[in-house]
Design an enzyme around this catalytic site. Structure first.
Site, PDB file in Angstrom:
ATOM      1  N   PRO A   7     103.745  89.944 -12.601  1.00  0.00           N
ATOM      2  CA  PRO A   7     105.092  89.396 -12.800  1.00  0.00           C
ATOM      3  C   PRO A   7     105.972  89.599 -11.577  1.00  0.00           C
ATOM      4  CG  PRO A   7     104.576  91.058 -14.486  1.00  0.00           C
ATOM      5  CD  PRO A   7     103.402  90.994 -13.563  1.00  0.00           C
ATOM      6  N   GLU A  34      99.476  98.908 -16.386  1.00  0.00           N
ATOM      7  CA  GLU A  34     100.494  98.888 -15.323  1.00  0.00           C
ATOM      8  C   GLU A  34     100.123  97.976 -14.149  1.00  0.00           C
ATOM      9  OE1 GLU A  34     103.598  99.966 -15.256  1.00  0.00           O
ATOM     10  OE2 GLU A  34     103.241 100.481 -17.345  1.00  0.00           O
ATOM     11  N   ARG A  76      92.346  70.956 -10.774  1.00  0.00           N
ATOM     12  CA  ARG A  76      92.553  69.509 -10.916  1.00  0.00           C
ATOM     13  C   ARG A  76      92.972  68.852  -9.607  1.00  0.00           C
ATOM     14  NH1 ARG A  76      97.772  67.872 -11.897  1.00  0.00           N
ATOM     15  NH2 ARG A  76      97.245  66.139 -13.266  1.00  0.00           N
ATOM     16  N   ASP A  91     102.674  63.249 -10.520  1.00  0.00           N
ATOM     17  CA  ASP A  91     103.011  64.297 -11.480  1.00  0.00           C
ATOM     18  C   ASP A  91     104.399  64.868 -11.225  1.00  0.00           C
ATOM     19  OD1 ASP A  91     100.583  64.238 -12.740  1.00  0.00           O
ATOM     20  OD2 ASP A  91      99.710  65.839 -11.520  1.00  0.00           O
TER      21      ASP A  91
HETATM   22  C1  LIG Z   1     101.711  94.437 -18.853  1.00  0.00           C
HETATM   23  S1  LIG Z   1     101.472  93.568 -17.352  1.00  0.00           S
HETATM   24  C2  LIG Z   1     102.072  94.722 -16.173  1.00  0.00           C
HETATM   25  C3  LIG Z   1     103.548  94.556 -15.988  1.00  0.00           C
HETATM   26  C4  LIG Z   1     104.112  95.455 -14.890  1.00  0.00           C
HETATM   27  N1  LIG Z   1     104.315  96.782 -15.377  1.00  0.00           N
HETATM   28  C5  LIG Z   1     105.453  94.875 -14.456  1.00  0.00           C
HETATM   29  O1  LIG Z   1     106.452  95.083 -15.127  1.00  0.00           O
HETATM   30  O2  LIG Z   1     105.458  94.123 -13.458  1.00  0.00           O
HETATM   31  C6  LIG Z   1      99.727  93.660 -17.150  1.00  0.00           C
HETATM   32  C7  LIG Z   1      99.123  92.568 -16.313  1.00  0.00           C
HETATM   33  O3  LIG Z   1      99.360  91.293 -16.900  1.00  0.00           O
HETATM   34  C8  LIG Z   1      99.400  90.319 -15.881  1.00  0.00           C
HETATM   35  N2  LIG Z   1     100.688  89.611 -15.972  1.00  0.00           N
HETATM   36  C9  LIG Z   1     101.677  89.866 -16.850  1.00  0.00           C
HETATM   37  N3  LIG Z   1     102.691  89.034 -16.698  1.00  0.00           N
HETATM   38  C10 LIG Z   1     102.350  88.196 -15.707  1.00  0.00           C
HETATM   39  C11 LIG Z   1     103.016  87.119 -15.076  1.00  0.00           C
HETATM   40  N4  LIG Z   1     104.240  86.730 -15.447  1.00  0.00           N
HETATM   41  N5  LIG Z   1     102.365  86.466 -14.083  1.00  0.00           N
HETATM   42  C12 LIG Z   1     101.130  86.851 -13.693  1.00  0.00           C
HETATM   43  N6  LIG Z   1     100.460  87.874 -14.253  1.00  0.00           N
HETATM   44  C13 LIG Z   1     101.063  88.555 -15.241  1.00  0.00           C
HETATM   45  C14 LIG Z   1      99.189  91.031 -14.566  1.00  0.00           C
HETATM   46  O4  LIG Z   1      97.800  90.980 -14.240  1.00  0.00           O
HETATM   47  C15 LIG Z   1      99.624  92.415 -14.889  1.00  0.00           C
HETATM   48  O5  LIG Z   1      99.062  93.371 -14.041  1.00  0.00           O
END
Ligand SMILES: C[S@@+](CC[C@H](N)C(=O)[O-])C[C@H]1O[C@@H](n2cnc3c(N)ncnc32)[C@H](O)[C@@H]1O
Length: 188
Positions: A7, A34, A76, A91
């Site tokens: 994220p 995490e 794609r 698109d």
């Molecule tokens: C619970 S999340 C970890 C969140 C992290 N503690 C933070 O707040 O940034 C676990 C995993 O989900 C994935 N993930 C969660 N949200 C995501 C997003 N918006 N975009 C991409 N990957 C995401 C990532 O691989 C991340 O390491």
């Protein structure tokens, strides 16, 4: 290239999808809890480009769904995946378009379904009028759903008819020429 879904990464956009589609290979590291230990990312960054990528401003439990999203968007764009290689150029968000607008509503066959008809213009065979109708609908949808895209557009991207439509929709150019909502416009 190593793609780390997180994220806290750079936003995943159509532009980034195009960039990733030009790479010979991609490795993804979806994580749970995490996320990935920073030392792993730093170690791989000495061997290959690493992109940390977010698919949106929300937090998933794990990165698998994010990898699916990225893979769908990138795959794609690869030659041979779509039946018509040109189709992704129209698109929503297509990079290189003068203005990044959302695509308007889509109609297929039959011409009438449960009493609902396709707009007459789409059956007219008049390519100019159809293109104008599509463009107006794209402006209508973008102003409603993604006003930020209109605000960011280079005003040179809008022709006279676009400007007329934007005015009808309650938008007008500001001092810098960029379009913004007309505060005097009456909300419908
Ligand atoms: C619970 S999340 C970890 C969140 C992290 N503690 C933070 O707040 O940034 C676990 C995993 O989900 C994935 N993930 C969660 N949200 C995501 C997003 N918006 N975009 C991409 N990957 C995401 C990532 O691989 C991340 O390491």
């Amino acid at each position: 290239m190593l793609v780390v879904p997180t994220p806290s990464g750079r936003p995943f956009t159509q532009e980034l999808a195009v960039e990733l589609s030009e790479r010979p290979w991609l490795v993804f590291t979806p994580a749970r809890y995490e996320g990935i230990d920073r030392r792993v990312i730093d170690e791989y960054a000495t061997r290959m480009p690493v992109y940390e990528v977010s698919i949106g401003d929300y937090v998933l439990a794990g990165g698998e769904a994010a990898v699916l999203v990225i893979t769908e968007a990138v795959a794609r764009l690869l030659p041979g995946v779509l039946g018509n290689a040109e189709s992704h150029r129209d698109d929503s968000f297509a990079p290189g378009a003068m203005a990044s607008l959302l695509e308007g509503p889509v109609y297929t066959k039959p011409p009438e379904w449960r009493g609902r008809e396709i707009p007459d213009v789409l059956l007219s065979g008049h390519h100019g009028k159809i293109a104008r109708w599509r463009r107006d609908e794209a402006l209508r949808r973008t102003t409603a759903n993604r006003p930020d895209l209109i605000e960011r557009c280079d005003p040179a991207a809008f022709d006279k008819k676009d400007r007329e439509m934007l005015s009808i929709l309650g938008w007008r150019p500001g001092p810098d020429g960029r379009f913004g909502r007309n505060p005097e416009a009456v909300e419908e």
